[in-house]
Structure formats: C-alpha cells, structure tokens
Design an enzyme around this catalytic site. Structure first.
Site, PDB file in Angstrom:
ATOM      1  N   GLU A  73       0.862  -1.184   0.000  1.00 51.17           N
ATOM      2  CA  GLU A  73       0.000   0.000   0.000  1.00 51.17           C
ATOM      3  C   GLU A  73       0.892   1.224   0.000  1.00 51.17           C
ATOM      4  OE1 GLU A  73      -2.619  -0.319   3.346  1.00 51.17           O
ATOM      5  OE2 GLU A  73      -3.493  -2.185   2.611  1.00 51.17           O
ATOM      6  N   TRP A 112       1.246  -0.111  -6.373  1.00 51.43           N
ATOM      7  CA  TRP A 112       2.330  -0.865  -7.007  1.00 51.43           C
ATOM      8  C   TRP A 112       1.910  -2.286  -7.373  1.00 51.43           C
ATOM      9  CZ3 TRP A 112       5.093   3.136  -7.746  1.00 51.43           C
ATOM     10  CH2 TRP A 112       5.409   4.024  -6.714  1.00 51.43           C
ATOM     11  N   TYR A 170      -0.996  -8.158  12.771  1.00 47.90           N
ATOM     12  CA  TYR A 170      -0.807  -8.884  11.512  1.00 47.90           C
ATOM     13  C   TYR A 170      -1.570 -10.197  11.497  1.00 47.90           C
ATOM     14  CZ  TYR A 170       2.619 -11.673  14.079  1.00 47.90           C
ATOM     15  OH  TYR A 170       3.226 -12.489  14.992  1.00 47.90           O
ATOM     16  N   GLY A 210       8.677 -16.665  -4.659  1.00 47.80           N
ATOM     17  CA  GLY A 210       8.686 -15.625  -5.685  1.00 47.80           C
ATOM     18  C   GLY A 210      10.063 -14.998  -5.815  1.00 47.80           C
ATOM     19  N   MET A 222      29.650  -0.776 -24.973  1.00 48.53           N
ATOM     20  CA  MET A 222      29.068  -0.459 -26.280  1.00 48.53           C
ATOM     21  C   MET A 222      29.392   0.979 -26.681  1.00 48.53           C
ATOM     22  SD  MET A 222      27.080  -3.087 -27.408  1.00 48.53           S
ATOM     23  CE  MET A 222      25.643  -2.516 -28.263  1.00 48.53           C
ATOM     24  N   GLY A 272      29.110   4.857 -27.343  1.00 53.08           N
ATOM     25  CA  GLY A 272      28.001   5.749 -27.692  1.00 53.08           C
ATOM     26  C   GLY A 272      26.724   5.018 -28.062  1.00 53.08           C
ATOM     27  N   GLU A 277       9.571  -7.112  -4.490  1.00 58.73           N
ATOM     28  CA  GLU A 277       9.528  -8.435  -3.838  1.00 58.73           C
ATOM     29  C   GLU A 277      10.577  -8.540  -2.742  1.00 58.73           C
ATOM     30  OE1 GLU A 277       8.492 -12.087  -5.455  1.00 58.73           O
ATOM     31  OE2 GLU A 277       7.458 -11.248  -7.194  1.00 58.73           O
TER      32      GLU A 277
END
Lengths: 254, 430
Positions: free
Chosen positions: B174, B203, B225, B289, B385, B387, B410
C-alpha cells in the site's frame, strides 16, 4: 490403407552455428556444437500433424537414424504432435558414413513394415544438401513421388502436389502410397508448447537396428577431405570496361 | 521483515547449525529431507553440476528460447515505448502453456515443475524482463497460492482460467506499507456471510490485465498482523477501481497500478486459506517468488551480456577488436563470473526448494545477488558499447533501465540482507 504417415527427421548442426572444419580436414566439428532438427524435417512433421488434425490420416510415426542423441530430435517431433517414434540406432563409423542411400533403404523397409500411406521427408538436409533421400526412397519402393512440395491436398486416394520448380510452380496428381518431400513454403512449423512437451514424455519410441530391418548400411562413398570455402578476398575496382575484360582474362575467367 | 516471522522458520534453521567439517558429513543425516543422490548402475553415487537439467527441462528451455526470440522479441521495443503489453504477446504466452507451468493438466495446466518455471522465466527475461515478471507473478505467486490453499471449488473455478486466459495480481503493498507489509491498512469488515473491503493498494503488477486479484486485507486490526486474510476478488466486482498505471523508468510494459476498494463486497467463500493466516501465506509465497525474481534478474543480465559481446568482438579501434584490450577482457571476465555465480545461487535455491529442504536464506541470497549483478552487468555493457549503448536503437539501455527494480521489489535488498542475517544469527545458536 492404414492411414499412417511416416515422417523422417534428421538431427543436424543448428542453422545458426558457424561451421568449422577439423584441423585434419576429415570432417566438420560436431562435438559440443548445438544440434537441432533439420528445418525441412520440421516442415515435414508439421504437415503430417496438420493432416492428422484435419482427420485426413490417422497416425504420425516419426523416424530418425543415428546415435542416442537422435532421440532428442524424435522427442521434439513428438512434442509437435507426432504419435510415436522409431529410433533406428546407428552409431560410430556407421553413423559418420550414413548417407541418403542407406537412409532411403531404411525408410523403404519401415514404410513397408508400418504399412504407410505416405512417407514425408524434408527436401534436403542443411548439412549435406544432398536432396536425394526422398527420391531414392520412392524408387526403392516403386512409389510415386511429389518432391519440393509447397502445397498438398488429398483428393480421394490420390494426392495433388504443387511443386516448386525452377520455372515456377508445377501441379501433379499422384497415386498413394507415395513419397513427398517438403519445401520451405509448405507451412510454418508450430512451436512445441510446454503442455505438449509434457505429453510427449509419455509417447513411445521404439528402438530398432538396421540389421533388424534387413538393411545393409555399408557405404559406397568415402569422404576423402573436407575444406572450408576459400576466404573472401577484397574486390578490385576498375576504370573502364576494357580494363574489366583484361582483368577477367587474366584471372582465367573468360 | 517483522521479527515474529523468524519464529516460524527457526525450527528449520536449527538444522543448519554445525561447524563446517561436521556439516559435510552430517548434513545428509541431520536433514529431515535427505539429499537425493543419483547413482549409476554400479552403485556409484554421482553429484551432477548445478547446470544439469532433465530432458523435460532442457526441452522446455529450448522451446521457450525459440518462442521468445521469434514471437516476443519483435514487440519488445514498441511495448517499452508505449508502456503497454501487446495483446498478441499475452495470448501467445497462454497458448504456449507458459502461464500455468506447475498447474495440473486436470486444470489445463502444463503439469511441470518449479525448476521448469525458473528456466522459463530466465529465458523470457533474456528477451524482455517485463514479460518475464508477468509470467513469474502468475506462476510463482498466483498459481501456487491457488494450488496450495484453494478449496476444490476455488481450484475448479480459477485454476483452469489461470492456465488458459486469465491473469492474476497479488495485492499486498500500500502507499503507507511496503517493506513494513504487515502494517497494511486495507480493512475487511465481516457481515453475516460476506465481507466489505475498504482501502487501497499500490504498485500492483499485472493489474491492467488481471482478471482476478488476491487481496491481503485485515479483518481484525486489533489482532495486528494476525488479522490479515487473503481474499479472492474478481475484476468486475463493484467498488474495485483500477487506477492509472505508473509511468515507470523500466519494466514499462508490465502494468503497475494503484487499486481502490470502495465497499467492495466479497463473499465468505472467496477467502483463500484461513482467516488471519494471510501473513503466513504472503511470506511463504514471497520466499518462492524471490527465486523467480532471481531468475528474472539472471536472464536480464545474461540477455544484456549476450547482446553486447558480439559488438565488442566486431568493433575495432586502434587496429584491434575492443574485446582484445586487456582492460576490456578483465572487465568482461569479471562480469561473466558474477553472472555465473548468480546462476548457481538461483539454480541451487530452486533445487533446494524442490527437494523440500530449507531454502529461504539461499533464496534471499539469490535475489539480492542477481539484482546486484544485473545492475553491474547492464551498467558495464553500456560502457562497453560506447556511444551506441546510450541510444535507444540498441536494446542495451532498456536492460539498464529494467534492472533497477530488481533491488527494490519483492523485498528490497536491505530486507533480504536483514533476513539473511537473522538466519545466520540462528545458525550459531547451539
């Protein structure tokens, strides 16, 4: 007729791999190199599975000749929808010398044994580019052949094949049983979905040896040497057409 | 994470408290779940390397690799630009059986294993980490929760949809509770045989396309909880409002939306598992997860690396390939080592979990490490790489933007580290 289709699949070096020749020029490097199913064989399997889905045929049996690793190729075909597999075990030197003549003898023997309605093969393998196995198999069986097929349709007990030829497209109608070789535009092979990969685990793969089929696989060919193509050299610019002609004559091209 | 959680796992932790020497010999006999050993016909025990896969796992990996290259890669750039997942991609993910990897074939799932999911997520992440996270959340959070906790009726109703065409979302965070997840304020009030949910979530991944939401709400705030309960809320439930998706730095094609619950009525039969046990389920699922996210970060790093090395082998400066400069070689080798280490951590955590052995510390290590490796790899790849790495014409900058979330979602890196520390502390209790 059994409504059974035999599909031959070959395990070849993956098309994306850069090929290297062994230092002793005996053959190409295959150890540790990525292998997969010959792309034209994938198209052959796809066509057979499509025919089964349209209920034109009853069973798709997939065949591969080679060592233990050929089982992977068979499993991939099973995951695409083939019903069962036959692994013709050929190993070592025999496998190195296995060519279209030997494979077509094996396919012919299996086609008779399995009472096949159709034998579908890829038009050629991307490693040797022979383009012979389909044609030889048809000859050995004395069956009609529809090669370079870009479209197939069953019409009763005959097959209409649209063939890709140099001049365009040729349509032929042949009797069954017959041998078909698949060309690039016949279809787009499906992906093996994950559920189908799981289902493929339960499908049977029979193991046979060429001797069991009464086939002699001795090769009549001996590979003397394998060389890489010559390195691409820099081009040369010329100013006039006369110059060009002179250069070409020099190089022995005209 | 909150202190009480460690108490749940202390029992399993007590097994891991031996000095190293004794550990080697004693591990197998001490563990309640002995390690599976593969033995040859001669009865010789062999321990295959971590990168050993069953035939099924290898085939899955090859199939997904090919599929991702051919059917997801063409859409990646556009999806990132528009911050939207293409419908074609969503449909083909279901078609390929990638959204129900562990679901039983009885419910139209693929019926495969957790490790297969990990390999799939890794392969998808090599091409697009956003698609990988969609697949990860579905498989490791949503499907697992339903499979493990669902009643026969719930499984019947939801599992076959989840494996064929319905995406799920997991709603815990939240605005005021992220790492401090259990201080969530969304409230579920009991009335007769239903609950009224009020509050908001933030989210929430996959929310744009999800058909079902697993909402963690508190039925009894006085119990703290221990009042958190998991509710199954269908998308079309009245009062559920899905807010506008966030405009993010990375993982742009994965939708991340706020949710609002305005007197949302949920029948009692839509409670997943037991009342007041929601906190347990959340922790449990997030542990798994975590390994999925590690796989995603791993794939991201590898995909970025694979796109960069060919360039370094081609690009010549000062008459030689930039790959051949010792400075470059050393950096490249270092990054490759980090990726390999991350891979081994991830695969090992996955195998431990599959073997039913304690895996939480290892899962935390895998997620924390691979997220760091992804950051390092992508940063270095842009440098190598030059530029072009900095332009959107090449895929490298997208990997760089996508990886940052790895250290955040997570379970933030700090949370992972604290969790690991708690385990380590326990290990030295005798």
């Amino acid at each position: 007729m059994s409504g059974r289709v035999l599909v031959g699949v070959k395990r070849v070096i993956d098309y994306a791999v850069k090929i290297r020749v062994k230092p002793d020029n005996s053959c190409v490097v295959t150890d540790g190199v990525k292998h997969s199913m010959n792309p034209f064989c994938e198209i052959a399997v796809e066509e057979a599975v499509k025919m089964k889905e349209k209920k034109l045929i009853k069973e798709v049996v997939v065949v591969s000749c080679g060592p233990q690793q050929a089982m992977e190729t068979i499993r991939t075909a099973l995951a695409m929808g083939a019903d069962r597999g036959i692994h013709v075990e050929v190993t070592g030197k025999d496998y190195e010398n296995l060519g279209p003549l030997q494979v077509s003898k094996i396919m012919a023997a299996l086609a008779k044994k399995e009472d096949a309605l159709l034998v579908i093969l890829g038009k050629q393998a991307i490693d040797d580019d022979c383009n012979q196995t389909g044609q030889m198999t048809a000859a050995l069986l004395d069956w009609p052949q529809g090669t370079f097929a870009s479209e197939l349709s069953m019409e009763g007990d005959k097959i209409k094949v649209v063939r890709e030829i140099d001049g365009g497209l040729e349509t032929v109608k042949i009797n069954t049983p017959a041998v078909i070789t698949a060309d690039l535009r016949l279809n787009t092979p499906r992906y093996a979905t994950l559920p189908n990969i799981m289902k493929a685990k339960k499908k049977k793969i029979a193991n046979v040896k060429p001797a069991d089929l009464g086939v002699d696989i001795t090769s009549r060919l001996e590979v003397l040497r394998v060389d890489e193509p010559p390195q691409r050299e820099a081009g040369v610019k010329v100013e006039t057409v006369d110059d060009l002609l002179a250069r070409l004559k020099e190089a022995g091209r005209i | 994470m909150a202190v009480p959680l460690v108490r749940i796992f202390s029992k399993s932790c007590r097994q891991i408290c031996r000095p190293w020497g004794a550990c080697q010999a004693g591990w197998r006999s001490r563990s309640t779940h002995p390690a599976t050993e593969t033995s040859t016909d001669q009865g010789v025990v062999s321990f295959p390397p971590l990168q050993t896969f069953s035939e099924e796992e290898s085939m899955m990996r090859e199939a997904v690799k090919k599929y991702a290259q051919e059917r997801i890669a063409p859409f990646v750039s556009k999806m990132d630009e528009n911050s939207a997942m293409d419908q074609e991609v969503l449909t083909s993910l279901f078609e390929q059986g990638l959204m129900g990897i562990e679901i039983d074939p009885e419910y139209n799932g693929t019926g495969s294993t957790f490790f297969s999911s990990i390999l799939v997520i890794e392969e998808l992440a090599k091409v697009d980490p956003s698609v990988a996270v969609l697949c990860d959340i579905q498989n490791t959070l949503i499907n697992t929760l339903f499979s493990n906790l669902g009643t026969a009726a719930q499984k019947e109703h939801y599992l076959s949809r989840l494996s064929t065409d319905m995406i799920g979302s997991f709603c815990l965070s939240e605005a005021e509770s992220g790492s401090d997840a259990f201080s969530l304020k969304t409230r579920a009030e009991k009335h007769k045989d239903y609950y009224i949910i009020n509050g908001s979530k933030m989210w929430i991944s996959n929310a744009e396309h999800a058909g079902v939401f697993l909402v963690m709400a508190n039925v009894d705030p006085y119990a703290g909880y221990k009042g958190i309960t998991c509710f199954i809320v269908d998308r079309d439930t009245e009062g559920l409002e899905i807010g506008k998706k966030e405009n993010k730095l990375g993982l742009r094609s994965s939708s991340t939306c706020p949710l609002n619950f305005d007197n949302v009525k949920v029948p009692e039969k839509n409670i997943l598992g037991q009342i007041g046990h929601g906190y347990k389920y959340a922790i449990g699922m997030l542990n798994e997860g975590r390994i999925g996210i590690a796989a995603q970060m791993l794939g991201l790093a590898q995909g970025c690396f694979d796109n960069t090395i060919p360039y370094t082998r081609q690009r010549k400066q000062f008459g030689q390939r930039i790959f051949d400069f010792q400075g470059m070689q050393h950096q490249i080798a270092h990054v490759a080592t980090q990726i390999e280490a991350g891979r081994l951590l991830t695969y090992n955590a996955a195998r431990l979990k599959e073997a039913g052995r304690p895996f939480i510390k290892e899962a935390c290590m895998a997620k924390y490490f691979t997220a760091e490796v992804a950051s390092l790899t992508t940063s270095k790849c842009i440098e190598w790489m030059g530029g072009v790495g900095f332009t959107k014409d090449y895929p490298i900058e997208k990997y760089y933007r996508d990886c940052k979330i790895g250290t955040i979602y997570e379970g933030t890196t700090n949370i992972q580290l604290s969790t690991m520390a708690k385990f380590i502390d326990k290990e030295y209790d005798h």
